[in-house]
Design a protein around this motif. Structure first.
Motif, PDB file in Angstrom:
ATOM      1  N   UNK A 128       0.994  -1.177   0.012  1.00 55.85           N
ATOM      2  CA  UNK A 128       0.039  -0.077   0.096  1.00 55.85           C
ATOM      3  C   UNK A 128       0.927   1.102  -0.030  1.00 55.85           C
ATOM      4  N   UNK A 129       0.689   2.260  -0.765  1.00 58.70           N
ATOM      5  CA  UNK A 129       1.209   3.460  -0.847  1.00 58.70           C
ATOM      6  C   UNK A 129       0.585   4.571  -0.246  1.00 58.70           C
ATOM      7  N   UNK A 130       1.534   5.615   0.287  1.00 63.59           N
ATOM      8  CA  UNK A 130       0.891   6.690   0.937  1.00 63.59           C
ATOM      9  C   UNK A 130       0.533   7.538  -0.106  1.00 63.59           C
ATOM     10  N   UNK A 131      -0.504   8.461   0.147  1.00 67.00           N
ATOM     11  CA  UNK A 131      -1.071   9.376  -0.723  1.00 67.00           C
ATOM     12  C   UNK A 131      -0.239  10.158  -1.790  1.00 67.00           C
ATOM     13  N   UNK A 132       0.660  10.612  -0.974  1.00 75.63           N
ATOM     14  CA  UNK A 132       1.977  11.379  -1.648  1.00 75.63           C
ATOM     15  C   UNK A 132       2.632  10.552  -2.746  1.00 75.63           C
ATOM     16  N   UNK A 133       2.874   9.282  -2.452  1.00 74.97           N
ATOM     17  CA  UNK A 133       3.806   8.508  -3.013  1.00 74.97           C
ATOM     18  C   UNK A 133       2.970   7.756  -4.381  1.00 74.97           C
ATOM     19  N   UNK A 134       1.729   7.687  -4.076  1.00 71.34           N
ATOM     20  CA  UNK A 134       0.755   7.506  -5.347  1.00 71.34           C
ATOM     21  C   UNK A 134       0.541   8.547  -6.099  1.00 71.34           C
ATOM     22  N   UNK A 135       0.637   9.543  -5.636  1.00 73.68           N
ATOM     23  CA  UNK A 135       0.512  10.982  -6.606  1.00 73.68           C
ATOM     24  C   UNK A 135       1.764  11.186  -7.247  1.00 73.68           C
ATOM     25  N   UNK A 136       2.677  10.685  -6.763  1.00 74.10           N
ATOM     26  CA  UNK A 136       4.297  10.966  -7.580  1.00 74.10           C
ATOM     27  C   UNK A 136       4.210   9.903  -8.523  1.00 74.10           C
ATOM     28  N   UNK A 137       3.722   9.021  -8.333  1.00 74.80           N
ATOM     29  CA  UNK A 137       3.814   7.938  -9.303  1.00 74.80           C
ATOM     30  C   UNK A 137       2.949   8.256 -10.495  1.00 74.80           C
ATOM     31  N   UNK A 138       1.811   8.650 -10.131  1.00 74.69           N
ATOM     32  CA  UNK A 138       0.831   8.977 -11.226  1.00 74.69           C
ATOM     33  C   UNK A 138       1.390  10.327 -12.183  1.00 74.69           C
ATOM     34  N   UNK A 139       2.127  11.080 -11.542  1.00 81.70           N
ATOM     35  CA  UNK A 139       2.805  12.262 -11.792  1.00 81.70           C
ATOM     36  C   UNK A 139       3.718  11.972 -12.918  1.00 81.70           C
ATOM     37  N   UNK A 140       4.437  10.555 -12.669  1.00 84.87           N
ATOM     38  CA  UNK A 140       5.251  10.378 -13.877  1.00 84.87           C
ATOM     39  C   UNK A 140       4.861   9.546 -14.881  1.00 84.87           C
ATOM     40  N   UNK A 141       3.668   8.975 -14.961  1.00 84.52           N
ATOM     41  CA  UNK A 141       2.932   8.587 -15.983  1.00 84.52           C
ATOM     42  C   UNK A 141       3.277   9.281 -17.294  1.00 84.52           C
ATOM     43  N   UNK A 142       4.007   8.638 -18.371  1.00 86.01           N
ATOM     44  CA  UNK A 142       4.365   9.532 -19.662  1.00 86.01           C
ATOM     45  C   UNK A 142       3.013   9.872 -20.565  1.00 86.01           C
ATOM     46  N   UNK A 143       2.544  11.012 -20.939  1.00 88.49           N
ATOM     47  CA  UNK A 143       1.445  11.339 -21.580  1.00 88.49           C
ATOM     48  C   UNK A 143       1.887  12.090 -22.871  1.00 88.49           C
ATOM     49  N   UNK A 144       1.151  11.679 -23.919  1.00 88.75           N
ATOM     50  CA  UNK A 144       1.532  12.544 -25.019  1.00 88.75           C
ATOM     51  C   UNK A 144       1.217  14.099 -24.880  1.00 88.75           C
ATOM     52  N   UNK A 145       1.899  15.021 -25.710  1.00 92.70           N
ATOM     53  CA  UNK A 145       1.743  16.370 -25.600  1.00 92.70           C
ATOM     54  C   UNK A 145       0.231  16.707 -26.085  1.00 92.70           C
ATOM     55  N   UNK A 146      -0.509  17.472 -25.494  1.00 91.58           N
ATOM     56  CA  UNK A 146      -1.783  17.499 -26.088  1.00 91.58           C
ATOM     57  C   UNK A 146      -1.970  18.449 -27.226  1.00 91.58           C
ATOM     58  N   UNK A 147      -2.574  18.135 -28.311  1.00 92.04           N
ATOM     59  CA  UNK A 147      -2.658  18.806 -29.695  1.00 92.04           C
ATOM     60  C   UNK A 147      -3.292  20.054 -29.155  1.00 92.04           C
ATOM     61  N   UNK A 148      -3.552  20.888 -29.985  1.00 92.92           N
ATOM     62  CA  UNK A 148      -4.505  22.222 -29.882  1.00 92.92           C
ATOM     63  C   UNK A 148      -5.245  22.440 -31.113  1.00 92.92           C
ATOM     64  N   UNK A 149      -6.171  23.360 -30.945  1.00 94.32           N
ATOM     65  CA  UNK A 149      -7.131  23.799 -31.884  1.00 94.32           C
ATOM     66  C   UNK A 149      -7.123  25.309 -31.767  1.00 94.32           C
ATOM     67  N   UNK A 150      -7.863  25.885 -32.847  1.00 96.94           N
ATOM     68  CA  UNK A 150      -8.038  27.533 -32.747  1.00 96.94           C
ATOM     69  C   UNK A 150      -9.589  27.676 -32.515  1.00 96.94           C
TER      70      UNK A 150
END
Ligand SMILES: Nc1nc2c(c(=O)[nH]1)N[C@H]1C(S)=C(S)[C@@H](COP(=O)(O)OP(=O)(O)OC[C@H]3O[C@@H](n4cnc5c(N)ncnc54)[C@H](O)[C@@H]3O)O[C@H]1N2
Ligand code: MOO
Length: 401
Positions: free
Chosen positions: A1-23
């Motif tokens: 079981x992870x502490x809340x902050x440790x779980x948040x840190x793990x989630x913050x390290x999930x690689x995500x594609x850069x979001x595209x944009x529109x005008x």
């Protein structure tokens, strides 16, 4: 079981594609996340102008209270207003460009006018009621940072800058699947032992509020094969997949097993109450969050854990966790080893802001969740006495971007 902050840190390290944009047009931009850093292109105000209906005067230093000669008239929208010499005045309305040489605007309530002659009641104050070019905002100043959510009160400023359209990030597609053979969609009659699906509409609404394109993936019964199939379909059409229920240890809890066949569960269980069975992993390369079935646990894990990931996928700047320390109206006890996020509401007592915890804190008690405006974070094995300051997370800040 992870502490809340440790779980948040793990989630913050999930690689995500850069979001595209529109005008998009400015009128369609509220709630969207700005994809560019915007700078002022023009000074505000763009020219010196009057803040009052009155008279622009060039002070006659020798006789500041003497009579001034009114040489003309300007309203908002007037163009060339010429120049004033000492002892001259121009009739101006609010917003009118000020003539060269103007040193003060005297409101009309403070003057007497006799034909072309102006008599002041008091000596004019230099600079009074003059809105000077660039005094509010100089061209080049940053207006909005990339990653800012556009709020209604940003729109006027952008319009004043002449911005009619702007680049915003595309919303990430985030799917919500409810698991549980007991679930019946709202609007359909209940039979014995069954309950309405509260989590899916709740999570879809929370996703929309935080800037996602919320995809309703429906519900799936507690069946291992059906769960696996539906999660695979979800991964094919969504950027992030969220499920509720079936995350714990019961015989009917198939979510983690199904996910492990499609990718993997990276972490399971977080030390918070409610919300312990939270899990995250990936399905066919897409981030996957399994929220607990108990509705309050689903909402709390969404707000504390899922939402920051969704906001990041949406291109939003991480928001600081705003916490208020508020005195308790009554004592709270947390006998658990996990911090307890208790539902509460803020109340006024003789002009003092206090926080009042609800009596019902069960993981399924949606009524107090709907009434709450804060979550009190009570540390493990702690009693906070009446009157002592309690750390409160503001739900309005956790929900709205
Ligand atoms: N032996 C143990 N039992 C349980 C544990 C444990 O550690 N050991 N953990 C408890 C905790 S904490 C939670 S939270 C729940 C979460 O379990 P699941 O994620 O597997 O959720 P379910 O069992 O499917 O459902 C729990 C509860 O919530 C209701 N539910 C489910 N989905 C919805 C929905 N969409 N809308 C409304 N209500 C929903 C469901 O009917 C159950 O009553 O497990 C504890 N048990
Ligand atoms: O997450 Mo459970 O809701 O702690 O009871």
């Amino acid at each position: 079981m992870l502490e809340l902050q440790a779980m948040r840190d793990k989630l913050a390290r999930i690689a995500l594609p850069a979001p595209a944009s529109e005008c998009v047009a400015l009128s369609a931009a509220v709630g969207r996340i700005c994809a560019q850093t915007l700078r002022a292109t023009v000074d505000l105000p763009g020219f010196d102008n009057s803040a009052m209906d009155g008279y622009a005067v060039a002070v006659d230093a020798a006789r500041p209270l003497g009579q001034y000669e009114i040489i003309g008239y300007a309203a908002a929208g007037s163009s060339a207003t010429g120049a004033l010499r000492a002892g001259q005045a121009l009739r101006v309305l609010t917003g009118a460009p000020l003539p060269f040489g103007c040193q003060s605007v005297v409101p009309q309530e403070q003057v007497r006018v006799d034909g072309k002659l102006l008599q002041l009641a008091e000596a004019p104050v230099y600079g009074a009621h003059m809105r000077v070019r660039g005094s509010e905002l100089a061209a080049g100043t940053r207006l909005l940072e990339q990653g800012t959510t556009l709020r209604p009160l940003h729109i006027g400023l952008l319009a004043a800058q002449g911005i009619a359209e702007l680049d915003v990030h595309l919303r990430p597609r985030v799917g919500v699947l409810s698991t549980g053979s007991e679930l019946v969609p709202a609007g359909q009659p209940l039979t014995a032992g069954r309950i309405h699906d509260a989590n899916r509409p709740q999570l879809l609404a929370l996703l929309t509020a935080c800037g996602a394109d919320a995809i309703d993936l429906g519900q799936v019964p507690d069946d291992p094969e059906a769960t696996r199939e539906r999660l695979a379909d979800a991964a094919a059409c969504c950027d992030i997949v969220i499920s509720s229920g079936g995350a714990s240890v019961g015989d009917a809890d198939h979510v983690r097993h199904a996910a492990s066949m499609l990718g993997g569960i990276d972490h399971w269980k977080v030390a918070i109450k409610p919300g312990k069975p939270f899990a995250f992993g990936h399905l066919c390369g897409k981030p996957f969050l399994a929220l607990p079935g108990n509705p309050v646990a689903a909402a709390v894990t969404f707000l504390l854990l899922a939402r920051p990931l969704v906001r990041r996928a949406a291109g939003g700047t991480p928001s600081a966790d705003t916490m208020q320390l508020l005195p308790l109206t009554e004592a709270v006890h947390n006998r658990d080893m996990r911090p307890h996020f208790m539902r509460a509401r803020r109340v006024y007592d003789n002009g003092m802001l206090l926080v009042q915890p609800f009596a019902q804190q069960g993981s399924a008690a949606l009524a107090t969740l709907a009434e709450a405006d804060v979550l009190i974070e009570v540390p493990p094995q702690t009693t906070l006495s009446a009157g002592s300051p309690a750390p409160c997370h503001l739900l309005s800040e956790l929900i709205a971007p």
